[in-house]
Design an enzyme around this catalytic site. Structure first.
Site, PDB file in Angstrom:
ATOM      1  N   GLU A 139      -6.558  -5.188   8.468  1.00 14.02           N
ATOM      2  CA  GLU A 139      -6.975  -5.229   9.868  1.00 14.02           C
ATOM      3  C   GLU A 139      -6.205  -4.230  10.735  1.00 14.02           C
ATOM      4  O   GLU A 139      -6.234  -4.310  11.959  1.00 14.02           O
ATOM      5  CB  GLU A 139      -6.751  -6.645  10.430  1.00 14.02           C
ATOM      6  CG  GLU A 139      -7.413  -7.753   9.637  1.00 14.02           C
ATOM      7  CD  GLU A 139      -8.934  -7.664   9.689  1.00 14.02           C
ATOM      8  OE1 GLU A 139      -9.468  -7.126  10.685  1.00 14.02           O
ATOM      9  OE2 GLU A 139      -9.599  -8.121   8.741  1.00 14.02           O
ATOM     10  N   HIS A 144       5.972   0.781   0.906  1.00 13.91           N
ATOM     11  CA  HIS A 144       4.950   0.304  -0.050  1.00 13.91           C
ATOM     12  C   HIS A 144       3.594   0.871   0.369  1.00 13.91           C
ATOM     13  O   HIS A 144       2.564   0.198   0.333  1.00 13.91           O
ATOM     14  CB  HIS A 144       4.892  -1.226  -0.063  1.00 13.91           C
ATOM     15  CG  HIS A 144       6.186  -1.898  -0.397  1.00 13.91           C
ATOM     16  ND1 HIS A 144       6.647  -2.037  -1.689  1.00 13.91           N
ATOM     17  CD2 HIS A 144       7.114  -2.465   0.402  1.00 13.91           C
ATOM     18  CE1 HIS A 144       7.814  -2.673  -1.676  1.00 13.91           C
ATOM     19  NE2 HIS A 144       8.114  -2.930  -0.412  1.00 13.91           N
ATOM     20  N   SER A 185      12.504  -0.215   1.279  1.00 13.34           N
ATOM     21  CA  SER A 185      11.557  -1.157   1.881  1.00 13.34           C
ATOM     22  C   SER A 185      12.016  -1.532   3.296  1.00 13.34           C
ATOM     23  O   SER A 185      12.036  -0.684   4.177  1.00 13.34           O
ATOM     24  CB  SER A 185      11.392  -2.379   0.972  1.00 13.34           C
ATOM     25  OG  SER A 185      10.340  -3.194   1.389  1.00 13.34           O
TER      26      SER A 185
END
Length: 290
Positions: A166, A190, A148
């Site tokens: 967005e 992710h 991550s």
């Protein structure tokens, strides 16, 4: 330049079942199948000293370091790696401490946990710890493993903020400098689960020379000599190659307006597939055409 170290970047959620569960042993098959057959086991196998490797789990990116660190220790110990400890570096001055540097010097593997990659780069960047980390990676049989945030921070260019919904509006994706172990790529994590493909599109259209790497959860890349990449783990790796972009409106639209991109090339990798960063060639292990 010949780089002796190996880079293992992971998309997150490598613990497929929590090690804080009290019925861990009873449900070991469900909880640990990924560890035994997947990425953490591969990390050990790639190390010079295998299960005898000296491993430091570095929790700097996390806001709950005292909770997350022991999870990794238990996971590695379950794979018979007993020489594992947790290195908490929570302030910049700690990254120059002689005791901390001595532990890094002895490490065969560092495992950077998830959290906030900007926290990781801002605390460690430019410190003696950072300098030693780069030196070990370039000149020793050493493994940098990061999941991550630890993966996102491994490259020179680092995505540190940007809404998934967005992401293809101009200005929504924020990029800073990472730890600089590898150049020519930008990494997002992710990736599939959080719908972040738009973030990577915007990062690449702004600098088409950089290859975008999107890592799914339970998925990673093993990178050797900073050019040879192999997909590991159970999910998908998405590569976004902007070198053949034919057109975009990026410089014409205002901040907050949608971005158009023509002829953006993508590749999808799964376990054992390889990609060479110098030739930009992908090899599918179980090709339909073999």
């Amino acid at each position: 330049m010949n780089i002796l170290g190996k880079l293992i970047i992971i998309g997150g959620a490598v613990d497929k079942g929590s090690f804080t569960e009290t019925d861990l042993d009873k449900n070991a098959t469900n909880n640990l199948n990924f560890f035994e057959t997947g990425i953490l086991k591969r990390i050990l196998n790639e190390s010079k000293h295998k299960e005898k490797s000296r491993i430091e789990v570095i929790t700097t990116a996390s806001v709950i370091p005292r909770e997350i660190g022991p999870e990794y220790v238990k996971a590695f110990e379950y794979l018979n790696a007993k020489n594992v400890d947790i290195l908490h570096i929570e302030r910049r001055e700690q990254a120059g401490d002689e005791a901390v540097l001595a532990r890094l010097k002895e490490a065969d593997i560092v495992m950077f946990t998830g959290g906030d990659q900007l926290r990781l780069s801002s605390i460690l960047g430019g410190t003696r710890f950072h300098d030693m980390l780069l030196d070990k990676y370039h000149n020793e049989e050493f493994i940098y493993a990061g999941t991550s945030a630890g993966a996102a921070a491994a490259s020179n260019n680092m995505i540190y903020q940007g809404s998934s919904s967005e992401a293809l509006l101009k200005g929504e994706v924020k990029i800073s400098s990472g730890l600089g172990l590898i150049d020519g790529v930008i990494i997002d994590t992710h990736f599939v689960q959080r719908g972040r493909i738009g973030r990577l599109f915007q990062a690449v259209v702004g600098n088409p020379r950089v290859l975008g790497i999107g890592l799914g959860e339970d998925t990673g890349l093993l990178i050797t000599n900073n050019k040879d990449m192999e997909a590991i783990g159970s999910g998908l790796v998405i590569l976004v190659d902007g070198r053949e972009i034919k057109d975009t409106n990026l410089t014409k639209v205002e901040l907050g307006q949608p971005i158009s991109i023509s002829h953006l090339v993508t590749h999808v990798m799964s376990k054992f597939d390889t990609y060479n960063l110098e030739t930009h060639k992908m090899h599918i292990q179980s090709s339909h055409y073999l």
